[in-house]
Design an enzyme around this catalytic site. Structure first.
Site, PDB file in Angstrom:
ATOM      1  N   HIS A  63     -54.239  31.240 -32.627  1.00  0.00           N
ATOM      2  CA  HIS A  63     -54.433  30.590 -31.308  1.00  0.00           C
ATOM      3  C   HIS A  63     -54.131  31.599 -30.198  1.00  0.00           C
ATOM      4  O   HIS A  63     -52.971  31.873 -29.894  1.00  0.00           O
ATOM      5  CB  HIS A  63     -53.499  29.373 -31.179  1.00  0.00           C
ATOM      6  N   HIS A  97     -55.454  33.156 -26.173  1.00  0.00           N
ATOM      7  CA  HIS A  97     -56.301  33.200 -24.978  1.00  0.00           C
ATOM      8  C   HIS A  97     -56.451  34.665 -24.585  1.00  0.00           C
ATOM      9  O   HIS A  97     -55.469  35.299 -24.179  1.00  0.00           O
ATOM     10  CB  HIS A  97     -55.668  32.426 -23.820  1.00  0.00           C
ATOM     11  N   LYS A 122     -62.798  23.430 -30.441  1.00  0.00           N
ATOM     12  CA  LYS A 122     -61.549  23.085 -29.763  1.00  0.00           C
ATOM     13  C   LYS A 122     -61.723  21.827 -28.934  1.00  0.00           C
ATOM     14  O   LYS A 122     -62.665  21.707 -28.151  1.00  0.00           O
ATOM     15  CB  LYS A 122     -61.152  24.247 -28.848  1.00  0.00           C
ATOM     16  N   HIS A 168     -55.773  20.250 -28.748  1.00  0.00           N
ATOM     17  CA  HIS A 168     -54.678  20.263 -27.779  1.00  0.00           C
ATOM     18  C   HIS A 168     -54.157  18.833 -27.743  1.00  0.00           C
ATOM     19  O   HIS A 168     -54.780  17.955 -27.148  1.00  0.00           O
ATOM     20  CB  HIS A 168     -55.163  20.718 -26.393  1.00  0.00           C
ATOM     21  N   HIS A 228     -50.090  24.336 -31.272  1.00  0.00           N
ATOM     22  CA  HIS A 228     -48.822  24.529 -30.552  1.00  0.00           C
ATOM     23  C   HIS A 228     -47.965  23.268 -30.551  1.00  0.00           C
ATOM     24  O   HIS A 228     -47.708  22.694 -29.499  1.00  0.00           O
ATOM     25  CB  HIS A 228     -49.060  25.049 -29.118  1.00  0.00           C
ATOM     26  N   ASP A 268     -50.451  31.190 -28.936  1.00  0.00           N
ATOM     27  CA  ASP A 268     -50.861  30.614 -27.650  1.00  0.00           C
ATOM     28  C   ASP A 268     -50.563  31.574 -26.509  1.00  0.00           C
ATOM     29  O   ASP A 268     -50.242  31.148 -25.399  1.00  0.00           O
ATOM     30  CB  ASP A 268     -50.210  29.249 -27.397  1.00  0.00           C
TER      31      ASP A 268
END
Ligand code: DOR
Ligand code: ZN
Length: 366
Positions: A35, A37, A121, A158, A196, A269
């Protein structure tokens, strides 16, 4: 795995200590980050190297502006990521599709068949950064999820409700009952990662669904509880979503990560925002931990006396969930004072990004 002895270990082991059997180094298969970004443009150029230095592969989050919803967009983004990683690092970006209302089942199926999508996602609309195009009701993605079930494509979630009446600290637990439990029933063939996780309820929910659910755990949610966000003043670099919870929840996450369950695996994350956009009246959510991720995980496993479980969490459970082989290459973490910058530069923007640093010592280097 191979755990090297710390000199003087016999003296230390004679002392009653709640902490780990100490080790000077640990060698494990190269880990993956399930995970991440990485952003785009100047931020991508500044950040990609930090993930690629530590991890062999990473699941790339699609919450760009605009979001990555098309196969062609994901292929092009994958090329930009490859170009941003220095040539001497071997790194494989694994791409994900951002689900929107009315997500096209054909685009999901085709992208999976072409080896572009690894997963999709689900952001509930307005749950977090760049989630304005997220899903407003599960009915509106049902066709897409059916296509994913058939194609064997995992759904990454999420897991927070967005109802403003639900307290921010309860949003994950409520999501499990209200959204995730019905989703599992409605799509019995779908494999899901609860991303997460931040609560003991999240841990218990994953454990209650072996074979269907995995859970990723970040280094920061293992490192601090919600008090840290307010210790001595408001501390924006500890603010992320889902927000850190009470100490009992952090302890549940530590138990899960270091347990022998194969359902929990590494997902940092890491979420870079330039420092000016965090240190302001309405700061962005996200912790940039890529330069220190493995060092912090090693610290936590050592504190729990479970360094022997680090390889499963970091390098084995994730690939097994995704049906991929583990990395063959080995890496070594050493017990030594953390050697990492407190920020990185984004020269093209004349800005910096603050690097995560827990309040407690990190005595590992990578
Ligand atoms: O804190 C977060 N930051 N949580 C998310 O879900 C998104 C992320 C981001 O993209 O900045
Ligand atoms: Zn994220």
């Amino acid at each position: 795995i191979n755990i090297g002895a710390r000199s003087g270990a016999s003296v230390e082991s004679a002392m009653p200590s709640p902490i780990a059997p100490s080790a000077a180094s640990i060698t494990i298969r190269r880990p993956d980050d399930w995970h991440v970004h990485l952003r785009d443009g100047h931020l991508l150029a500044a950040c990609a190297v930090h993930t690629a230095r530590q991890f062999g592969r990473a699941i790339i989050m699609p919450n760009l502006v605009p979001p990555v919803t098309k196969v062609a967009e994901a292929s092009a983004y994958r090329e930009r990521i490859r170009a941003a990683v220095p040539k001497d690092l071997r790194f494989e970006p694994l791409m994900t599709c951002y689900l929107t209302d009315g997500a096209d089942p054909a685009e999901l199926t085709r992208g999976k068949a072409e080896g572009v999508w690894v997963a999709a996602k689900l952001y509930p609309a307005h749950a977090t950064t760049n989630s304005a195009h997220g899903v407003t009701s599960m009915d509106r993605v049902a066709k897409g999820l059916e296509a994913m079930e058939k194609a064997g494509m995992p759904l990454l979630v999420h897991g927070e409700v967005t109802d403003p009446d639900v307290d921010i600290f309860d949003r994950e637990a409520v999501f499990l009952d209200k959204v995730l439990a019905p989703l599992l029933k409605r799509h019995p063939g779908l494999k899901i990662v609860l991303e997460h996780i931040t609560t003991r309820e999240g841990v218990a929910f994953v454990e209650a669904h072996p074979g269907r659910l995995g859970g990723t755990i970040t280094p920061h949610h293992l490192s601090y509880n919600r008090n840290a966000i307010f210790k001595g003043g408001i501390r924006p670099h500890f603010y992320c979503l889902p927000i850190a919870k009470r100490e009992e929840h952090r302890l549940a996450l530590r138990r899960a990560a270091t347990s022998d369950s194969t359902q929990f695996f590494l997902g940092t994350d890491t979420a870079p925002h330039t420092t000016d956009t965090k240190e302001c009246a309405c700061g962005c959510a996200g912790v940039f931990n890529a330069p220190v991720a493995m060092q912090v995980y090693a610290q936590i496993f050592a504190e729990e006396g479970k360094l022997d479980r680090l390889e499963a969490f970091a390098s084995l459970n994730g690939p097994a969930f995704y049906g991929l082989p583990p990395n063959e290459e080995r890496v070594t973490l050493r017990a030594a004072t953390l050697d990492a910058p407190d920020h990185i530069d984004v020269p093209a923007l004349a800005k910096i990004i603050t690097v995560f640093r827990p309040d407690t010592p990190v005595d590992w280097s990578f």
